[in-house]
Scaffold this motif. Structure first.
Motif, PDB file in Angstrom:
ATOM      1  N   LYS A   1       0.848  -1.186   0.000  1.00 24.02           N
ATOM      2  CA  LYS A   1       0.000   0.000   0.000  1.00 24.02           C
ATOM      3  C   LYS A   1       0.892   1.248   0.000  1.00 24.02           C
ATOM      4  CE  LYS A   1      -4.050   1.866   2.360  1.00 24.02           C
ATOM      5  NZ  LYS A   1      -4.912   1.793   3.568  1.00 24.02           N
ATOM      6  N   VAL A   2       0.673   2.118  -0.992  1.00 27.81           N
ATOM      7  CA  VAL A   2       1.518   3.304  -1.136  1.00 27.81           C
ATOM      8  C   VAL A   2       0.660   4.527  -1.402  1.00 27.81           C
ATOM      9  CG1 VAL A   2       3.409   1.913  -2.070  1.00 27.81           C
ATOM     10  CG2 VAL A   2       1.819   3.031  -3.629  1.00 27.81           C
ATOM     11  N   ALA A   3       1.228   5.693  -1.141  1.00 29.30           N
ATOM     12  CA  ALA A   3       0.555   6.948  -1.480  1.00 29.30           C
ATOM     13  C   ALA A   3       0.543   7.089  -3.000  1.00 29.30           C
ATOM     14  CB  ALA A   3       1.279   8.122  -0.841  1.00 29.30           C
ATOM     15  N   PRO A   4      -0.505   7.692  -3.554  1.00 27.61           N
ATOM     16  CA  PRO A   4      -0.618   7.789  -5.024  1.00 27.61           C
ATOM     17  C   PRO A   4       0.625   8.347  -5.696  1.00 27.61           C
ATOM     18  CG  PRO A   4      -2.661   8.504  -3.999  1.00 27.61           C
ATOM     19  CD  PRO A   4      -1.686   8.285  -2.884  1.00 27.61           C
ATOM     20  N   GLN A   5       1.241   9.401  -5.107  1.00 26.09           N
ATOM     21  CA  GLN A   5       2.377  10.040  -5.747  1.00 26.09           C
ATOM     22  C   GLN A   5       3.641   9.180  -5.748  1.00 26.09           C
ATOM     23  OE1 GLN A   5       0.766  11.065  -3.073  1.00 26.09           O
ATOM     24  NE2 GLN A   5       2.138  11.813  -1.433  1.00 26.09           N
ATOM     25  N   ARG A   6       3.656   8.132  -4.959  1.00 23.09           N
ATOM     26  CA  ARG A   6       4.833   7.268  -4.890  1.00 23.09           C
ATOM     27  C   ARG A   6       4.685   6.002  -5.739  1.00 23.09           C
ATOM     28  NH1 ARG A   6       6.724   5.588   0.735  1.00 23.09           N
ATOM     29  NH2 ARG A   6       8.614   5.192  -0.482  1.00 23.09           N
ATOM     30  N   THR A   7       3.538   5.824  -6.359  1.00 21.86           N
ATOM     31  CA  THR A   7       3.266   4.566  -7.080  1.00 21.86           C
ATOM     32  C   THR A   7       4.322   4.272  -8.138  1.00 21.86           C
ATOM     33  OG1 THR A   7       0.900   4.935  -6.761  1.00 21.86           O
ATOM     34  CG2 THR A   7       1.543   3.277  -8.383  1.00 21.86           C
ATOM     35  N   GLY A   8       4.640   5.273  -8.974  1.00 21.67           N
ATOM     36  CA  GLY A   8       5.598   5.050 -10.065  1.00 21.67           C
ATOM     37  C   GLY A   8       6.963   4.645  -9.565  1.00 21.67           C
ATOM     38  N   SER A   9       7.470   5.331  -8.552  1.00 27.54           N
ATOM     39  CA  SER A   9       8.813   5.025  -8.057  1.00 27.54           C
ATOM     40  C   SER A   9       8.871   3.643  -7.416  1.00 27.54           C
ATOM     41  CB  SER A   9       9.264   6.101  -7.054  1.00 27.54           C
ATOM     42  OG  SER A   9       8.411   6.128  -5.918  1.00 27.54           O
ATOM     43  N   ILE A  10       7.803   3.242  -6.727  1.00 31.20           N
ATOM     44  CA  ILE A  10       7.793   1.906  -6.111  1.00 31.20           C
ATOM     45  C   ILE A  10       7.747   0.827  -7.186  1.00 31.20           C
ATOM     46  CG2 ILE A  10       6.508   0.342  -4.600  1.00 31.20           C
ATOM     47  CD1 ILE A  10       7.989   2.615  -3.159  1.00 31.20           C
ATOM     48  N   LEU A  11       6.948   1.053  -8.242  1.00 30.27           N
ATOM     49  CA  LEU A  11       6.868   0.071  -9.329  1.00 30.27           C
ATOM     50  C   LEU A  11       8.224  -0.100 -10.019  1.00 30.27           C
ATOM     51  CD1 LEU A  11       3.436   0.979 -10.969  1.00 30.27           C
ATOM     52  CD2 LEU A  11       4.036  -1.225  -9.945  1.00 30.27           C
ATOM     53  N   ARG A  12       9.029   0.962 -10.044  1.00 33.82           N
ATOM     54  CA  ARG A  12      10.329   0.898 -10.725  1.00 33.82           C
ATOM     55  C   ARG A  12      11.473   0.471  -9.808  1.00 33.82           C
ATOM     56  NH1 ARG A  12       8.110   5.717 -12.755  1.00 33.82           N
ATOM     57  NH2 ARG A  12       9.343   6.954 -11.263  1.00 33.82           N
ATOM     58  N   ALA A  13      11.190   0.313  -8.542  1.00 35.54           N
ATOM     59  CA  ALA A  13      12.254   0.000  -7.577  1.00 35.54           C
ATOM     60  C   ALA A  13      12.903  -1.341  -7.903  1.00 35.54           C
ATOM     61  CB  ALA A  13      11.693  -0.007  -6.157  1.00 35.54           C
ATOM     62  N   ALA A  14      14.227  -1.356  -7.997  1.00 36.59           N
ATOM     63  CA  ALA A  14      14.961  -2.571  -8.373  1.00 36.59           C
ATOM     64  C   ALA A  14      14.702  -3.748  -7.445  1.00 36.59           C
ATOM     65  CB  ALA A  14      16.459  -2.255  -8.453  1.00 36.59           C
ATOM     66  N   PRO A  15      14.652  -3.567  -6.096  1.00 31.36           N
ATOM     67  CA  PRO A  15      14.452  -4.732  -5.221  1.00 31.36           C
ATOM     68  C   PRO A  15      13.110  -5.436  -5.417  1.00 31.36           C
ATOM     69  CG  PRO A  15      15.326  -2.869  -3.977  1.00 31.36           C
ATOM     70  CD  PRO A  15      14.925  -2.340  -5.312  1.00 31.36           C
TER      71      PRO A  15
ATOM     72  N   LEU B   1      -2.344   0.428  -4.592  1.00 31.58           N
ATOM     73  CA  LEU B   1      -1.817  -0.886  -4.232  1.00 31.58           C
ATOM     74  C   LEU B   1      -0.877  -1.341  -5.340  1.00 31.58           C
ATOM     75  CD1 LEU B   1      -5.077  -2.646  -2.972  1.00 31.58           C
ATOM     76  CD2 LEU B   1      -3.306  -1.517  -1.593  1.00 31.58           C
ATOM     77  N   VAL B   2       0.376  -1.560  -5.003  1.00 29.06           N
ATOM     78  CA  VAL B   2       1.329  -2.149  -5.947  1.00 29.06           C
ATOM     79  C   VAL B   2       1.225  -3.659  -5.794  1.00 29.06           C
ATOM     80  CG1 VAL B   2       3.752  -2.408  -6.549  1.00 29.06           C
ATOM     81  CG2 VAL B   2       2.856  -0.155  -5.922  1.00 29.06           C
ATOM     82  N   LEU B   3       0.713  -4.315  -6.822  1.00 28.01           N
ATOM     83  CA  LEU B   3       0.398  -5.739  -6.726  1.00 28.01           C
ATOM     84  C   LEU B   3       1.647  -6.588  -6.914  1.00 28.01           C
ATOM     85  CD1 LEU B   3      -2.901  -5.764  -8.831  1.00 28.01           C
ATOM     86  CD2 LEU B   3      -2.565  -5.207  -6.417  1.00 28.01           C
ATOM     87  N   LEU B   4       1.752  -7.599  -6.077  1.00 25.85           N
ATOM     88  CA  LEU B   4       2.898  -8.505  -6.096  1.00 25.85           C
ATOM     89  C   LEU B   4       2.463  -9.885  -6.559  1.00 25.85           C
ATOM     90  CD1 LEU B   4       4.403  -7.420  -2.657  1.00 25.85           C
ATOM     91  CD2 LEU B   4       4.946  -6.505  -4.927  1.00 25.85           C
ATOM     92  N   ARG B   5       3.390 -10.629  -7.118  1.00 29.74           N
ATOM     93  CA  ARG B   5       3.063 -11.949  -7.668  1.00 29.74           C
ATOM     94  C   ARG B   5       3.279 -13.057  -6.645  1.00 29.74           C
ATOM     95  NH1 ARG B   5       7.798 -14.236 -10.375  1.00 29.74           N
ATOM     96  NH2 ARG B   5       6.378 -15.306 -11.814  1.00 29.74           N
ATOM     97  N   VAL B   6       3.003 -12.768  -5.398  1.00 31.31           N
ATOM     98  CA  VAL B   6       3.086 -13.756  -4.332  1.00 31.31           C
ATOM     99  C   VAL B   6       1.812 -13.682  -3.497  1.00 31.31           C
ATOM    100  CG1 VAL B   6       5.598 -13.655  -4.222  1.00 31.31           C
ATOM    101  CG2 VAL B   6       4.236 -12.159  -2.748  1.00 31.31           C
ATOM    102  N   GLN B   7       1.544 -14.756  -2.781  1.00 33.38           N
ATOM    103  CA  GLN B   7       0.334 -14.812  -1.963  1.00 33.38           C
ATOM    104  C   GLN B   7       0.647 -14.805  -0.463  1.00 33.38           C
ATOM    105  OE1 GLN B   7      -1.228 -18.357  -4.096  1.00 33.38           O
ATOM    106  NE2 GLN B   7      -2.997 -17.085  -4.583  1.00 33.38           N
ATOM    107  N   GLN B   8       1.886 -15.055  -0.121  1.00 32.84           N
ATOM    108  CA  GLN B   8       2.290 -15.056   1.277  1.00 32.84           C
ATOM    109  C   GLN B   8       3.593 -14.272   1.439  1.00 32.84           C
ATOM    110  OE1 GLN B   8       2.361 -18.971   3.047  1.00 32.84           O
ATOM    111  NE2 GLN B   8       0.739 -19.718   1.694  1.00 32.84           N
TER     112      GLN B   8
END
Length: 452
Positions: free
Chosen positions: A36-50, A73-80
């Motif tokens: 869960k991220v603030a709207p203005q941070r969505t792009g930078s989180i999606l591009r984050a290398a880790p 919400l930055v969606l991840l490909r994991v369930q746990q």
């Protein structure tokens, strides 16, 4: 290191949908973790290398979603959380991002036609399930094998739903058994509308798919042959159909005598000639192929083609077309090339696209240029260079060398003479097991054409 688990995004298995496709049966909920991220941070989180190895990468599903409170919400490909790599966990901790569960709701509209077809067919039929079809305008044309016929309406409905622009789905019923190369077909989904407007090689073709021959799989071959033509050529298209060779050749500037025995093909050929503004250069006829071959040399002499136009850029062609349309609207006759340029009287290329039997028509070339066949005229000077012949055929030989030998032997048998050195063989496509389609291109032997 990538996450160890893989999301199961395949559609629910609903085998045995024979008579009716139940779209509501294709629903699936997948729970994934989301940062869960603030709207203005969505792009930078999606591009984050880790996080790159963890970002959701399902086709047609965005990697970010809106949370109920307005955050992203930055969606991840994991369930746990335990499935996250250490560097991803450390990054989320450093950025003070909380993890929540997000539900992906997938429905019938999400999956591809191949996905749905594979989920409804019996398991033993999935591996070789029909995955392709020929698109002709708004018509999808299938050639289903016997084991898939019980599911034909379901397969047809899936294609109708999933493929943009398709309004009619038909299945071929049998092999082509008539002289016009037209096969029987059945409607398996959609509207019974068989009048097609098809676009190919920058041309428009209108025809009734149930009454003429058209094969969209040959579009590359049409283009290949057109590339061989020069604007100053005169083409004799012996089995022209509705014009896939003739009309692009006319658009290129070639003079074309286009023939087809099928009255329906002839009707649409004439219509397409006008539709594509090549009336002055493409002359349709409806007669037997051998009669056409025997008559075409005299026809070109007695009714010459207009002079070859000088090469033009696309802009010049567009302006010339606009001028032609303007002249027609004003009741003026069409202009042509410079009146000082010579008209064209020599046929330079023959196209014979009737692969099942075209070779059997080659005997018509014997004595084609002899005085007896051309009203007593001596054409030895005009035809100092002999025409090229592009003849389509089938062969059972799978190895290229054996296929070439088989084709050459049959061609030389019909011509009654050996071919010269100017011969090439082009493999067009595999039609069926042990059935290959080729085009043999050869310079017509002088001895054949001037045979007494």
């Amino acid at each position: 290191m990538k996450p160890s688990n893989t999301l199961d995004a395949l559609p629910p298995i609903n085998r045995g949908m024979v008579e009716r496709l139940d779209k509501d049966a294709f629903r699936k909920t997948i729970e994934v973790l989301a940062a869960k991220v603030a709207p203005q941070r969505t792009g930078s989180i999606l591009r984050a290398a880790p996080l790159q190895s963890c970002i959701l990468d399902l086709p047609r599903v965005p990697s970010a979603a809106r949370a109920p409170d307005g955050d992203r919400l930055v969606l991840l490909r994991v369930q746990q959380e335990d499935d996250l790599p250490r560097q991803a966990k450390d990054f989320l901790d450093e950025e003070k991002l909380s993890l929540v569960v997000h539900k992906l709701e997938l429905t019938y509209d999400y999956w591809t036609a191949n996905d749905i077809i594979s989920s409804v067919l019996p398991e033993e039929l999935v591996e070789e399930a029909p995955s392709g079809f020929a698109a002709v305008g708004h018509i999808a044309h299938l050639n289903l094998r016997d084991q898939y016929l019980p599911y034909k309406h379901t397969i047809g409905q899936i294609i109708l739903d999933k493929v943009r622009g398709i309004k009619t789905v038909v299945n071929k019923l049998d092999v082509i058994q008539n002289k016009f190369r037209v096969f029987d077909m059945e409607l398996i989904a959609g509207e019974p509308d068989y009048i097609v407007e098809h676009h190919e090689t920058e041309c428009t073709f209108l025809f009734d798919f149930t009454k003429v021959y058209w094969n969209s799989r040959l579009h590359s071959e049409h283009g290949r042959i057109i590339e061989l033509f020069k604007p100053e050529d005169i083409i004799a298209d012996v089995f022209a159909g509705v014009g896939p060779f003739a009309i692009p050749a006319g658009r290129k500037g070639c003079g074309v005598f286009a023939n087809d025995l099928n009255p329906e093909s002839f009707k649409y050929l004439k219509l397409n000639v006008t539709k594509n503004n090549v009336d002055e250069l493409v002359r349709p006829s409806c007669e037997d192929g051998k009669d056409f071959i025997r008559a075409i040399i005299t026809r070109a002499l007695d009714c010459p083609m207009p002079p070859a136009a000088p090469p033009m850029s696309k802009t010049q062609k567009r302006k010339a077309l606009q001028q032609t349309k303007h002249s027609q609207s004003c009741g003026q006759s069409r202009g042509s090339s410079s009146p000082s340029a010579p008209t064209r009287t020599r046929v330079t290329q023959f196209v014979m696209n009737l692969p099942d039997t075209a070779i059997l028509f080659l005997g018509a070339f014997r004595g084609l240029l002899s005085p007896v066949n051309v009203g007593g005229r001596d054409l030895s000077g005009l035809y100092a260079e002999m025409p090229m012949v592009h003849c389509y055929c089938f062969t059972r030989e799978l190895e290229p060398e054996k296929a070439a030998a088989d084709i050459r032997q049959r061609v030389e048998h019909e011509l009654g003479h050996s071919l010269g050195d100017e011969v090439s063989y082009y493999h067009v496509r595999s039609v069926a097991p042990s059935k290959e389609m080729y085009c043999i291109s050869f310079r017509l032997p002088r001895e054949v054409a001037f045979e007494a």
